[in-house]
Write a protein that holds these residues in place. Structure first.
Motif, mmCIF file in Angstrom:
data_model
loop_
_atom_site.group_PDB
_atom_site.id
_atom_site.type_symbol
_atom_site.label_atom_id
_atom_site.label_comp_id
_atom_site.label_asym_id
_atom_site.label_seq_id
_atom_site.Cartn_x
_atom_site.Cartn_y
_atom_site.Cartn_z
ATOM 1 N N ARG B 211 -7.687 -8.425 -5.306
ATOM 2 C CA ARG B 211 -7.632 -7.187 -6.054
ATOM 3 C C ARG B 211 -8.028 -5.987 -5.199
ATOM 4 O O ARG B 211 -7.409 -4.935 -5.247
ATOM 5 C CB ARG B 211 -8.570 -7.310 -7.248
ATOM 6 N N ASP B 214 -5.228 -5.316 -2.728
ATOM 7 C CA ASP B 214 -4.075 -4.721 -3.402
ATOM 8 C C ASP B 214 -4.300 -3.250 -3.706
ATOM 9 O O ASP B 214 -3.362 -2.448 -3.674
ATOM 10 C CB ASP B 214 -3.765 -5.483 -4.693
ATOM 11 N N ALA B 215 -5.554 -2.881 -4.012
ATOM 12 C CA ALA B 215 -5.839 -1.482 -4.300
ATOM 13 C C ALA B 215 -5.470 -0.604 -3.108
ATOM 14 O O ALA B 215 -5.062 0.550 -3.261
ATOM 15 C CB ALA B 215 -7.318 -1.306 -4.646
ATOM 16 N N LEU B 218 -1.174 -1.629 -2.184
ATOM 17 C CA LEU B 218 -0.200 -1.203 -3.198
ATOM 18 C C LEU B 218 -0.460 0.240 -3.640
ATOM 19 O O LEU B 218 0.111 0.704 -4.618
ATOM 20 C CB LEU B 218 -0.244 -2.129 -4.423
#
Lengths: 80, 617
Positions: B211, B214-215, B218
């Motif tokens: 997570r 991905d922060a 993405l």
């Protein structure tokens, strides 16, 4: 609330999915990935620049990416 | 049954670590082929049970269920049901389940157990599940499912011994009957969730590495910047790191040619060996460095889990021309070579999108065009700066790349609208957890892809080179003739036929002649022009040096620009055409591809030529 409107980092439960609005092959894949009625989800990320499309969603223990168009056929309700 | 070892299939969801487990069990002793009648890759290998009996392992394509929605998944279903002609039904299954994603993977496991084959479940990636704060009791799983469950960490080779012990036990048991009352999909899902809930005895938040990454990766703006930076590094590596190995390969082949020339009398056999065999093999091998570097990057990006993120970032842009994030990786590969690019389209679910991607892949500027571009730009474009640090030559090269991409985007839009008549593309993908890849998995993957490339592309390029050698060598020019061998040959005669066709777009007889051998591979155009201008050169670079000034003297600038425009679009590569035939199972699409690309090339070259003439260049 439709899935594409779900604010980031908020938890929700899928209520109904308008399968008729989703092409058959995508609907099939959606079920394969475990995105079905009753499942717990969380909006994680939204796509690049101004498009904010596709969106990344946590479904159970996995992350999937889907386009807003499909997400808009999925209704969900926020859970605390 | 005596003689043939039992067949055990590894089956599981995508991202369950199935292939790592397969690699850990079989090591490098793997056989890659295709399933009979389809272009799905069949990976098999051998391992030994604890009592020494050999078993044949089959690595089935990853699937979500026995209701397929891709060609790969259909093969998995057919093999398990024993319905694939030419492939015997497995004697047992090893079901690979990601311990960190039980709810989802158990559904497929339940469906598979219902098929009645002896089964062992590998509860894989148990270490990652623990990292994510999950504590799982395998005995609960075994009780609930009624089959043996073994915890494994394929990438650390943990749990493999026990897995093989359980497998040996299962194989000695009689085959069960298939479940008559098959559960409905909904029942299976509910049961999977119930079992997962019971098996997970403790759950904490964990570190949430994926997570956090991905922060960043993405991020709506940062994610794009990171992807672009990554692509830049990748291209630098593909072209920069490969220079030295390519020159070694060329030197080695040149040395070999010299040895043969010194040892053998001049004649047909010597010409066959040097101009045919060695030139043909060399033309294949010289691509290996770039392809290996590109594959290395792609394998690492895939194994870490980043590739699906790249698809996520690119999806919206690709959607504008009717494609999706799924097409991004194959098109990216095509910048090195269209062959691995076209082979990579197998991962695209939507068959219309897959076809469109195959058809536009040759428009990505592959490495074989570079020698041609370098030659013409060096000869005709002045090396002057048109701004601080902006060279005109570099700008022209960039423009050639951009025209290729632009052409591909236009072609994709037209093909999706009118040819495949796809109403809309789709993007729906699982994004796996990030993980550190195991070096030996990457090395094995690299070796396998290189081998597949050498075998598939190699044989085709080799055969094509043989044919071209024959076309250029026969009939022999009579002694005392003023004509060169090249002009007297069959190829020379073909060039006479082509010339009137290409004259309107500014091409002369020499270009017509060079286009024929360049069908094998584009960069051959350089050495072919060298031959046509009777320059004795052994490799392209050498040919380019002395050839440049000659071209500048003989060609007009308009002709040179038209020649460049031609090479942006022209499908001058027999291997690409052959791979397209393989991947589309017939001649219909390769013929379509060749026709539309030649048409585009002709129009582009003509438009360039006449525009240049009109501008007085």
């Amino acid at each position: 609330m439709q899935l594409d409107d779900l604010p980031l980092n908020s938890h929700a439960r899928v209520q109904t999915i308008n399968w008729a609005a989703i092409p058959e092959s995508e609907g099939h894949r959606l079920r394969s990935l475990g995105l079905e009625e009753g499942v717990e989800i969380e909006a994680l990320h939204k796509g690049i620049l101004l498009w904010r499309d596709p969106i990344a969603v946590r479904v159970g223990r996995m992350r999937i990416a889907l386009r807003r168009k499909v997400a808009s056929a999925i209704s969900c309700e926020l859970v605390a | 049954m005596t003689g043939t070892p039992p067949l055990v299939a590894l089956v599981g969801n995508p991202n369950s670590g199935k292939s790592s487990l397969f690699n850990a069990l079989t090591g490098a002793r793997q056989k890659i082929a295709n399933y009979p009648g389809v272009t799905v890759e069949r990976k098999s290998g051998r391992t030994a049970l604890p009592d020494g009996r050999p078993v044949e392992l089959l690595d089935l394509p990853g699937a979500y269920s026995l209701q397929p929605d891709s060609l790969d998944e259909a093969v998995t279903r057919d093999v398990i049901l024993g319905k694939l002609a030419g492939q015997r039904r497995p004697d047992a299954l090893v079901i690979v389940v990601d311990a960190g994603n039980l709810d989802n993977h158990l559904r497929f496991a339940i469906e598979l157990i219902g098929q009645g084959l002896p089964v062992v479940i590998a509860l894989n990636m148990i270490d990652l599940a623990e990292r994510d704060g999950l504590e799982i009791d395998p005995t609960v799983l075994a009780d609930e499912l009624g089959v043996p469950v073994v915890s494994t960490v394929a990438v650390r080779k943990r749990g493999l011994d026990r897995l093989l012990i359980m497998l040996a036990e299962s194989l000695s048991k009689p085959r069960l009957q298939e479940d008559e009352a098959t559960e409905s999909r909904k029942q299976i899902t509910e049961r999977a969730h119930r079992i997962a809930k019971r098996a997970i005895i403790h759950e904490t938040q964990g570190r949430q590495w994926t997570r956090r990454l991905d922060a960043i990766l993405l991020h709506p703006v940062g994610g794009v910047a990171i992807l672009l930076a990554l692509l830049f590094v990748m291209f630098q590596a593909v072209y920069g790191w490969s220079e030295a190995p390519i020159s070694w390969i060329e030197a080695a082949f040149a040395a070999l040619t010299n040895v043969i020339n010194a040892q053998m009398p001049d004649g047909l056999l010597r010409s066959f060996l040097t101009d045919g065999v060695i030139a043909g093999v060399g033309a294949v091998v010289v691509f290996l460095p770039q392809i290996l570097i590109l594959f290395l990057f792609i394998l690492i990006l895939e194994a870490t889990g980043y590739m699906t993120r790249a698809a996520f970032v690119m999806d919206r842009m690709m959607a504008a021309v009717g494609l999706s994030g799924h097409s991004f990786i194959p098109l990216l590969s095509s910048f090195a070579c269209a062959i691995p690019g076209i082979m990579a389209t197998r991962s695209i679910m939507d068959q219309k999108e897959r076809l469109a991607t195959i058809l536009i892949a040759p428009l990505m500027t592959c490495s074989a065009r570079l020698p041609v571009y370098t030659l013409i730009i060096g000869a005709f474009i002045p090396a002057q700066n048109i701004g601080p640090g902006i060279g005109l030559q570099g700008l022209v090269l960039l423009a050639l790349y951009l025209f290729g991409i632009l052409g591909a985007m236009l072609a994709a839009a037209v093909i999706q609208r009118f040819v495949t008549q796809s109403r809309s593309s789709s993007f729906l993908i699982e994004m796996p957890r990030y993980q550190l890849p195991r070096l030996s998995d990457i090395a094995l993957g690299l070796w396998q892809r290189a081998w597949v490339f050498l075998r598939r592309a190699g044989t085709i390029i080799f055969v094509a080179s043989m044919i071209l050698w024959a076309l250029l060598s026969f009939p022999k020019v009579p002694a005392g003739s003023t004509q060169s061998q090249v002009e007297y040959s069959i190829a020379g005669n073909i060039a006479d036929v082509i010339e009137p066709v290409v004259r309107p777009i500014g091409f002369n007889h020499d270009i017509a002649l060079a286009l024929i051998p360049a069908m094998a591979a584009r960069e051959v155009a350089v050495s072919a022009l060298g031959t046509a201008y009777a320059i004795d050169a052994t490799d392209e670079e050498q040919a380019a040096m002395s050839l440049g000034p000659k071209l500048a003297a003989k060609w007009s600038l308009a002709t040179a620009l038209a020649f460049l425009a031609w090479f942006i679009f022209a499908p001058q590569c027999i291997s690409t055409i052959a791979v397209t035939r393989r991947e589309t199972n017939g001649w219909k699409w390769p013929i379509f591809m060749v026709t539309y690309l030649f048409a585009l090339a002709y129009i582009a070259a003509g438009a360039t030529y006449w525009t240049a003439i009109a501008l007085g260049l």
